[in-house]
Design a protein around this motif. Sequence first.
Motif, PDB file in Angstrom:
ATOM      1  N   PRO A 187       0.836  -1.204   0.000  1.00 48.05           N
ATOM      2  CA  PRO A 187       0.000   0.000   0.000  1.00 48.05           C
ATOM      3  C   PRO A 187       0.872   1.256   0.000  1.00 48.05           C
ATOM      4  O   PRO A 187       1.800   1.358   0.806  1.00 48.05           O
ATOM      5  N   ASP A 188       0.591   2.150  -0.935  1.00 50.12           N
ATOM      6  CA  ASP A 188       1.290   3.428  -1.026  1.00 50.12           C
ATOM      7  C   ASP A 188       2.772   3.298  -1.414  1.00 50.12           C
ATOM      8  O   ASP A 188       3.542   4.231  -1.228  1.00 50.12           O
ATOM      9  N   ARG A 189       3.183   2.123  -1.887  1.00 49.93           N
ATOM     10  CA  ARG A 189       4.589   1.933  -2.277  1.00 49.93           C
ATOM     11  C   ARG A 189       4.670   1.407  -3.693  1.00 49.93           C
ATOM     12  O   ARG A 189       3.926   0.512  -4.082  1.00 49.93           O
ATOM     13  N   GLN A 190       5.613   1.963  -4.464  1.00 50.25           N
ATOM     14  CA  GLN A 190       5.805   1.500  -5.837  1.00 50.25           C
ATOM     15  C   GLN A 190       7.299   1.364  -6.115  1.00 50.25           C
ATOM     16  O   GLN A 190       8.112   2.125  -5.559  1.00 50.25           O
ATOM     17  N   SER A 191       7.622   0.426  -6.977  1.00 53.65           N
ATOM     18  CA  SER A 191       9.030   0.249  -7.357  1.00 53.65           C
ATOM     19  C   SER A 191       9.087  -0.252  -8.801  1.00 53.65           C
ATOM     20  O   SER A 191       8.151  -0.914  -9.261  1.00 53.65           O
ATOM     21  N   ALA A 192      10.167   0.089  -9.482  1.00 56.63           N
ATOM     22  CA  ALA A 192      10.320  -0.328 -10.882  1.00 56.63           C
ATOM     23  C   ALA A 192      11.511  -1.277 -10.984  1.00 56.63           C
ATOM     24  O   ALA A 192      12.615  -0.859 -11.338  1.00 56.63           O
ATOM     25  N   CYS A 193      11.301  -2.533 -10.614  1.00 58.19           N
ATOM     26  CA  CYS A 193      12.387  -3.508 -10.661  1.00 58.19           C
ATOM     27  C   CYS A 193      11.818  -4.896 -10.913  1.00 58.19           C
ATOM     28  O   CYS A 193      10.822  -5.280 -10.290  1.00 58.19           O
ATOM     29  N   PHE A 194      12.453  -5.653 -11.812  1.00 61.78           N
ATOM     30  CA  PHE A 194      11.973  -7.000 -12.141  1.00 61.78           C
ATOM     31  C   PHE A 194      12.086  -7.960 -10.956  1.00 61.78           C
ATOM     32  O   PHE A 194      11.443  -8.992 -10.941  1.00 61.78           O
ATOM     33  N   LEU A 195      12.897  -7.608  -9.967  1.00 61.28           N
ATOM     34  CA  LEU A 195      13.046  -8.513  -8.813  1.00 61.28           C
ATOM     35  C   LEU A 195      11.717  -8.656  -8.058  1.00 61.28           C
ATOM     36  O   LEU A 195      11.550  -9.623  -7.312  1.00 61.28           O
ATOM     37  N   ASN A 196      10.804  -7.695  -8.232  1.00 64.31           N
ATOM     38  CA  ASN A 196       9.521  -7.756  -7.525  1.00 64.31           C
ATOM     39  C   ASN A 196       8.503  -8.658  -8.218  1.00 64.31           C
ATOM     40  O   ASN A 196       7.422  -8.877  -7.681  1.00 64.31           O
ATOM     41  N   GLU A 197       8.857  -9.136  -9.412  1.00 63.40           N
ATOM     42  CA  GLU A 197       7.908  -9.985 -10.122  1.00 63.40           C
ATOM     43  C   GLU A 197       7.972 -11.401  -9.583  1.00 63.40           C
ATOM     44  O   GLU A 197       9.054 -11.938  -9.372  1.00 63.40           O
TER      45      GLU A 197
END
Length: 331
Positions: free
Chosen positions: A319-329
Amino acid sequence: MSSLLETRELSKRFVKHLDFAAKLARKLGANVQEEVVQAVDQVNLDIRQGEVVGLVGESGCGKSTFGRMVTGILPPSAGTIHYNGKDISNAASPEGHAAALKIQMIFQDPFASLNPRMRVRDIIGEAPRIHGLLEGQSQDEYVANMLEKVGLDASYSGRYPHQFSGGQRQRLGVARALAVQPEFLVCDEAVAALDVSIQAQVLNLFMDLREQLNLTYLFISHDLSVVEHISNRVLIMYLGRVVESAPTEDMFHSPNHPYTQALLNEVPRLDLRKRQYTPVAGEIPSPLNPPTGCHFHPRCPHATSKCHTEIPQLKGIAPDRQSACFLNETP
Ligand code: SF4
Protein backbone atom coordinates in the motif's frame (compact mmCIF):
# COMPACT_ATOMS: atom_id res chain seq x y z
CA MET A 1 -8.05 12.41 -0.82
CA SER A 2 -7.77 13.85 -4.36
CA SER A 3 -4.47 15.23 -5.61
CA LEU A 4 -3.54 18.89 -5.60
CA LEU A 5 -0.86 18.31 -8.23
CA GLU A 6 -0.97 15.48 -10.72
CA THR A 7 1.46 14.73 -13.53
CA ARG A 8 0.81 12.03 -16.12
CA GLU A 9 3.50 10.66 -18.41
CA LEU A 10 5.30 13.99 -18.01
CA SER A 11 8.37 14.07 -20.23
CA LYS A 12 11.02 16.52 -21.33
CA ARG A 13 13.42 16.08 -24.22
CA PHE A 14 16.19 18.52 -24.98
CA VAL A 15 17.46 18.56 -28.54
CA LYS A 16 20.83 20.11 -29.32
CA HIS A 17 20.42 21.38 -32.85
CA LEU A 18 23.24 20.99 -35.34
CA ASP A 19 25.58 23.91 -35.87
CA PHE A 20 26.49 25.17 -39.33
CA ALA A 21 29.51 22.86 -39.74
CA ALA A 22 27.53 19.78 -38.66
CA LYS A 23 24.69 20.68 -41.05
CA LEU A 24 27.19 21.04 -43.86
CA ALA A 25 28.83 17.73 -42.99
CA ARG A 26 25.41 16.08 -43.07
CA LYS A 27 24.69 17.58 -46.48
CA LEU A 28 27.94 16.10 -47.71
CA GLY A 29 26.80 12.67 -46.56
CA ALA A 30 28.28 12.37 -43.05
CA ASN A 31 26.15 10.53 -40.50
CA VAL A 32 25.65 13.46 -38.10
CA GLN A 33 22.65 13.33 -35.78
CA GLU A 34 21.13 15.90 -33.44
CA GLU A 35 21.87 15.12 -29.80
CA VAL A 36 18.78 14.32 -27.77
CA VAL A 37 18.56 14.10 -23.98
CA GLN A 38 15.47 12.54 -22.46
CA ALA A 39 15.76 14.50 -19.21
CA VAL A 40 12.38 13.42 -17.78
CA ASP A 41 10.72 10.25 -19.00
CA GLN A 42 6.97 9.69 -18.44
CA VAL A 43 6.78 10.64 -14.77
CA ASN A 44 3.46 10.11 -12.97
CA LEU A 45 3.18 11.91 -9.67
CA ASP A 46 0.31 12.75 -7.31
CA ILE A 47 0.82 15.21 -4.47
CA ARG A 48 -1.99 15.69 -1.97
CA GLN A 49 -2.82 18.96 -0.25
CA GLY A 50 -0.49 19.54 2.71
CA GLU A 51 2.00 16.80 1.75
CA VAL A 52 5.76 17.28 1.61
CA VAL A 53 7.12 15.09 -1.16
CA GLY A 54 10.88 14.66 -1.54
CA LEU A 55 12.30 14.08 -5.01
CA VAL A 56 15.79 12.60 -4.78
CA GLY A 57 18.46 11.58 -7.23
CA GLU A 58 22.04 12.17 -8.28
CA SER A 59 22.90 15.32 -10.16
CA GLY A 60 21.72 15.16 -13.79
CA CYS A 61 18.86 12.73 -13.09
CA GLY A 62 16.19 15.20 -14.27
CA LYS A 63 14.72 16.24 -10.92
CA SER A 64 15.28 19.99 -11.43
CA THR A 65 13.87 19.80 -14.95
CA PHE A 66 10.79 18.12 -13.49
CA GLY A 67 10.43 20.96 -10.93
CA ARG A 68 10.78 23.57 -13.65
CA MET A 69 8.00 21.97 -15.69
CA VAL A 70 5.70 21.90 -12.67
CA THR A 71 6.29 25.61 -12.07
CA GLY A 72 5.73 26.47 -15.74
CA ILE A 73 9.33 27.63 -16.30
CA LEU A 74 9.90 24.86 -18.88
CA PRO A 75 7.23 23.53 -21.22
CA PRO A 76 6.78 19.74 -21.22
CA SER A 77 7.62 17.81 -24.40
CA ALA A 78 4.80 15.36 -23.65
CA GLY A 79 2.37 14.47 -20.89
CA THR A 80 0.15 16.59 -18.66
CA ILE A 81 0.21 18.59 -15.43
CA HIS A 82 -3.03 19.15 -13.52
CA TYR A 83 -3.32 21.50 -10.55
CA ASN A 84 -6.49 21.46 -8.50
CA GLY A 85 -8.13 19.49 -11.32
CA LYS A 86 -7.21 22.03 -14.02
CA ASP A 87 -4.86 21.30 -16.91
CA ILE A 88 -1.87 23.66 -16.55
CA SER A 89 0.44 21.85 -18.98
CA ASN A 90 0.47 24.96 -21.17
CA ALA A 91 1.83 27.79 -18.99
CA ALA A 92 0.49 30.38 -21.45
CA SER A 93 -3.13 29.19 -21.06
CA PRO A 94 -5.49 31.01 -18.63
CA GLU A 95 -5.26 27.99 -16.27
CA GLY A 96 -1.46 28.08 -16.55
CA HIS A 97 -1.41 31.82 -15.74
CA ALA A 98 -3.64 31.33 -12.70
CA ALA A 99 -1.44 28.50 -11.40
CA ALA A 100 1.75 30.53 -11.91
CA LEU A 101 1.03 32.49 -8.73
CA LYS A 102 -0.17 29.46 -6.76
CA ILE A 103 2.95 27.40 -7.51
CA GLN A 104 6.20 29.15 -6.60
CA MET A 105 9.78 27.98 -6.83
CA ILE A 106 12.57 28.50 -4.30
CA PHE A 107 15.99 28.22 -5.92
CA GLN A 108 19.31 26.91 -4.63
CA ASP A 109 21.23 30.15 -5.07
CA PRO A 110 19.23 32.99 -3.56
CA PHE A 111 21.88 35.52 -4.54
CA ALA A 112 21.56 34.69 -8.24
CA SER A 113 17.76 34.82 -8.06
CA LEU A 114 17.53 38.20 -6.25
CA ASN A 115 18.09 41.32 -8.34
CA PRO A 116 21.20 42.94 -6.76
CA ARG A 117 20.06 46.44 -7.80
CA MET A 118 16.68 46.26 -6.12
CA ARG A 119 15.92 47.00 -2.49
CA VAL A 120 14.14 44.34 -0.45
CA ARG A 121 10.90 46.37 -0.39
CA ASP A 122 10.72 46.10 -4.20
CA ILE A 123 12.04 42.54 -4.50
CA ILE A 124 9.26 41.35 -2.21
CA GLY A 125 6.59 43.98 -2.78
CA GLU A 126 6.54 44.46 -6.54
CA ALA A 127 4.74 41.26 -7.60
CA PRO A 128 1.93 41.45 -4.99
CA ARG A 129 1.37 45.13 -5.90
CA ILE A 130 1.12 44.31 -9.61
CA HIS A 131 -1.24 41.41 -8.93
CA GLY A 132 -3.44 43.43 -6.55
CA LEU A 133 -2.67 41.34 -3.47
CA LEU A 134 -1.87 44.13 -0.99
CA GLU A 135 -5.41 43.96 0.48
CA GLY A 136 -5.62 47.55 1.67
CA GLN A 137 -2.12 47.62 3.16
CA SER A 138 0.66 49.84 1.87
CA GLN A 139 3.49 48.04 0.07
CA ASP A 140 5.79 48.78 3.02
CA GLU A 141 3.34 47.26 5.51
CA TYR A 142 2.88 44.20 3.31
CA VAL A 143 6.66 43.70 2.94
CA ALA A 144 7.21 44.16 6.69
CA ASN A 145 4.65 41.43 7.29
CA MET A 146 6.41 39.07 4.86
CA LEU A 147 9.81 39.75 6.42
CA GLU A 148 8.46 38.93 9.86
CA LYS A 149 6.91 35.71 8.54
CA VAL A 150 10.34 34.45 7.47
CA GLY A 151 12.11 35.60 10.65
CA LEU A 152 13.72 38.80 9.34
CA ASP A 153 13.49 42.26 10.86
CA ALA A 154 11.00 44.55 9.15
CA SER A 155 13.59 47.34 9.23
CA TYR A 156 15.63 45.47 6.57
CA SER A 157 13.28 46.48 3.77
CA GLY A 158 15.54 49.33 2.60
CA ARG A 159 18.58 47.06 2.17
CA TYR A 160 20.04 45.40 -0.92
CA PRO A 161 20.62 41.60 -1.23
CA HIS A 162 24.42 41.87 -0.80
CA GLN A 163 23.87 43.26 2.72
CA PHE A 164 22.53 39.89 3.91
CA SER A 165 24.17 36.58 4.87
CA GLY A 166 23.50 33.40 2.82
CA GLY A 167 20.82 32.16 5.22
CA GLN A 168 19.13 35.56 5.33
CA ARG A 169 19.15 35.74 1.53
CA GLN A 170 17.41 32.38 1.34
CA ARG A 171 14.81 33.75 3.77
CA LEU A 172 14.37 36.71 1.41
CA GLY A 173 13.82 34.24 -1.44
CA VAL A 174 11.15 32.52 0.64
CA ALA A 175 9.52 35.87 1.51
CA ARG A 176 9.42 36.83 -2.16
CA ALA A 177 7.73 33.52 -3.01
CA LEU A 178 5.24 33.87 -0.14
CA ALA A 179 4.38 37.44 -1.14
CA VAL A 180 2.17 36.21 -4.00
CA GLN A 181 0.24 33.97 -1.60
CA PRO A 182 1.15 30.57 -3.07
CA GLU A 183 -0.33 27.22 -2.06
CA PHE A 184 2.46 25.03 -3.39
CA LEU A 185 6.23 25.50 -3.12
CA VAL A 186 8.78 23.71 -5.28
CA CYS A 187 12.09 23.91 -3.41
CA ASP A 188 14.98 23.05 -5.72
CA GLU A 189 18.07 22.25 -3.61
CA ALA A 190 16.84 25.14 -1.47
CA VAL A 191 19.26 24.55 1.40
CA ALA A 192 22.16 22.96 -0.51
CA ALA A 193 24.26 26.13 -0.56
CA LEU A 194 23.91 26.81 3.19
CA ASP A 195 26.04 25.74 6.17
CA VAL A 196 24.62 22.77 8.05
CA SER A 197 23.50 24.83 11.07
CA ILE A 198 21.75 27.36 8.81
CA GLN A 199 20.22 24.52 6.78
CA ALA A 200 18.43 23.28 9.90
CA GLN A 201 17.03 26.76 10.59
CA VAL A 202 15.72 27.18 7.05
CA LEU A 203 14.20 23.67 7.06
CA ASN A 204 12.44 24.52 10.32
CA LEU A 205 11.15 27.70 8.70
CA PHE A 206 9.70 25.64 5.82
CA MET A 207 7.94 23.39 8.31
CA ASP A 208 6.57 26.31 10.36
CA LEU A 209 5.24 27.96 7.20
CA ARG A 210 3.60 24.72 6.16
CA GLU A 211 1.64 24.74 9.42
CA GLN A 212 0.78 28.44 9.36
CA LEU A 213 -0.11 28.75 5.68
CA ASN A 214 -1.30 25.23 4.87
CA LEU A 215 1.39 24.86 2.20
CA THR A 216 2.23 21.81 0.08
CA TYR A 217 5.84 21.14 -0.95
CA LEU A 218 7.80 19.35 -3.63
CA PHE A 219 11.25 19.22 -2.10
CA ILE A 220 13.97 18.47 -4.66
CA SER A 221 17.32 17.46 -3.23
CA HIS A 222 20.32 15.19 -3.72
CA ASP A 223 20.75 15.13 0.08
CA LEU A 224 19.01 12.16 1.68
CA SER A 225 19.37 13.48 5.25
CA VAL A 226 17.53 16.67 4.29
CA VAL A 227 14.74 14.75 2.55
CA GLU A 228 14.40 12.27 5.40
CA HIS A 229 14.04 15.17 7.83
CA ILE A 230 11.38 17.06 5.95
CA SER A 231 9.28 14.74 3.73
CA ASN A 232 6.18 12.60 4.22
CA ARG A 233 6.89 10.69 1.04
CA VAL A 234 9.96 10.22 -1.13
CA LEU A 235 10.43 9.57 -4.83
CA ILE A 236 13.74 8.30 -6.16
CA MET A 237 14.68 9.33 -9.68
CA TYR A 238 17.30 7.80 -11.94
CA LEU A 239 18.14 9.09 -15.42
CA GLY A 240 14.75 10.73 -15.91
CA ARG A 241 12.59 7.92 -14.52
CA VAL A 242 11.04 7.48 -11.07
CA VAL A 243 12.29 4.10 -9.82
CA GLU A 244 10.74 4.04 -6.35
CA SER A 245 8.07 5.89 -4.37
CA ALA A 246 7.26 5.26 -0.70
CA PRO A 247 6.37 6.93 2.59
CA THR A 248 9.60 8.33 4.05
CA GLU A 249 9.90 5.90 6.94
CA ASP A 250 9.38 2.85 4.71
CA MET A 251 11.86 4.16 2.16
CA PHE A 252 14.60 4.66 4.74
CA HIS A 253 13.95 1.48 6.72
CA SER A 254 13.31 -0.98 3.90
CA PRO A 255 14.31 0.41 0.49
CA ASN A 256 13.11 -1.87 -2.31
CA HIS A 257 14.83 -0.78 -5.51
CA PRO A 258 18.53 -1.72 -5.83
CA TYR A 259 19.33 1.91 -6.69
CA THR A 260 17.61 3.17 -3.54
CA GLN A 261 19.43 0.49 -1.54
CA ALA A 262 22.72 1.66 -3.00
CA LEU A 263 21.92 5.31 -2.21
CA LEU A 264 21.07 4.42 1.37
CA ASN A 265 24.10 2.22 1.89
CA GLU A 266 25.36 3.68 5.13
CA VAL A 267 28.96 3.98 6.15
CA PRO A 268 29.40 2.79 9.75
CA ARG A 269 30.46 5.77 11.85
CA LEU A 270 31.42 6.28 15.45
CA ASP A 271 29.03 9.18 15.63
CA LEU A 272 25.76 7.36 15.09
CA ARG A 273 23.67 10.46 15.53
CA LYS A 274 24.37 11.47 11.98
CA ARG A 275 23.77 9.31 8.95
CA GLN A 276 26.26 9.50 6.16
CA TYR A 277 25.68 8.08 2.73
CA THR A 278 28.14 6.65 0.24
CA PRO A 279 28.01 7.57 -3.41
CA VAL A 280 26.61 4.76 -5.56
CA ALA A 281 29.38 2.65 -7.12
CA GLY A 282 30.06 3.35 -10.78
CA GLU A 283 29.43 6.52 -12.71
CA ILE A 284 25.98 7.74 -13.64
CA PRO A 285 25.74 7.05 -17.40
CA SER A 286 25.44 9.95 -19.83
CA PRO A 287 21.81 10.97 -20.36
CA LEU A 288 22.82 11.48 -24.01
CA ASN A 289 23.30 7.75 -24.36
CA PRO A 290 21.42 6.03 -21.52
CA PRO A 291 21.64 2.25 -21.08
CA THR A 292 18.89 0.19 -22.71
CA GLY A 293 16.26 -1.64 -20.65
CA CYS A 294 16.55 -0.72 -16.98
CA HIS A 295 18.80 2.35 -16.98
CA PHE A 296 20.38 1.12 -13.75
CA HIS A 297 21.56 -2.25 -15.10
CA PRO A 298 25.28 -1.36 -15.60
CA ARG A 299 25.53 -0.50 -11.89
CA CYS A 300 23.11 -3.07 -10.50
CA PRO A 301 24.49 -6.17 -8.73
CA HIS A 302 21.26 -8.11 -9.51
CA ALA A 303 20.96 -7.34 -13.24
CA THR A 304 19.85 -10.17 -15.53
CA SER A 305 19.69 -10.36 -19.30
CA LYS A 306 16.05 -9.17 -19.15
CA CYS A 307 17.21 -5.97 -17.41
CA HIS A 308 19.39 -5.18 -20.43
CA THR A 309 16.51 -5.17 -22.89
CA GLU A 310 13.19 -4.53 -21.10
CA ILE A 311 12.08 -1.46 -19.17
CA PRO A 312 10.71 -2.27 -15.70
CA GLN A 313 7.48 -0.38 -14.99
CA LEU A 314 6.73 1.39 -11.70
CA LYS A 315 4.30 -1.00 -9.98
CA GLY A 316 2.61 -1.24 -6.58
CA ILE A 317 4.54 -3.49 -4.18
CA ALA A 318 2.66 -2.57 -0.98
CA PRO A 319 0.00 0.00 0.00
CA ASP A 320 1.29 3.43 -1.03
CA ARG A 321 4.59 1.93 -2.28
CA GLN A 322 5.80 1.50 -5.84
CA SER A 323 9.03 0.25 -7.36
CA ALA A 324 10.32 -0.33 -10.88
CA CYS A 325 12.39 -3.51 -10.66
CA PHE A 326 11.97 -7.00 -12.14
CA LEU A 327 13.05 -8.51 -8.81
CA ASN A 328 9.52 -7.76 -7.53
CA GLU A 329 7.91 -9.99 -10.12
CA THR A 330 6.80 -13.36 -8.87
CA PRO A 331 8.26 -16.12 -11.05
FE1 SF4 B 1 18.61 -4.18 -11.19
FE2 SF4 B 1 17.19 -5.39 -13.08
FE3 SF4 B 1 15.96 -4.35 -10.97
FE4 SF4 B 1 17.03 -2.76 -12.84
S1 SF4 B 1 15.31 -4.18 -13.10
S2 SF4 B 1 17.21 -2.51 -10.65
S3 SF4 B 1 18.87 -3.92 -13.37
S4 SF4 B 1 17.41 -6.06 -10.98
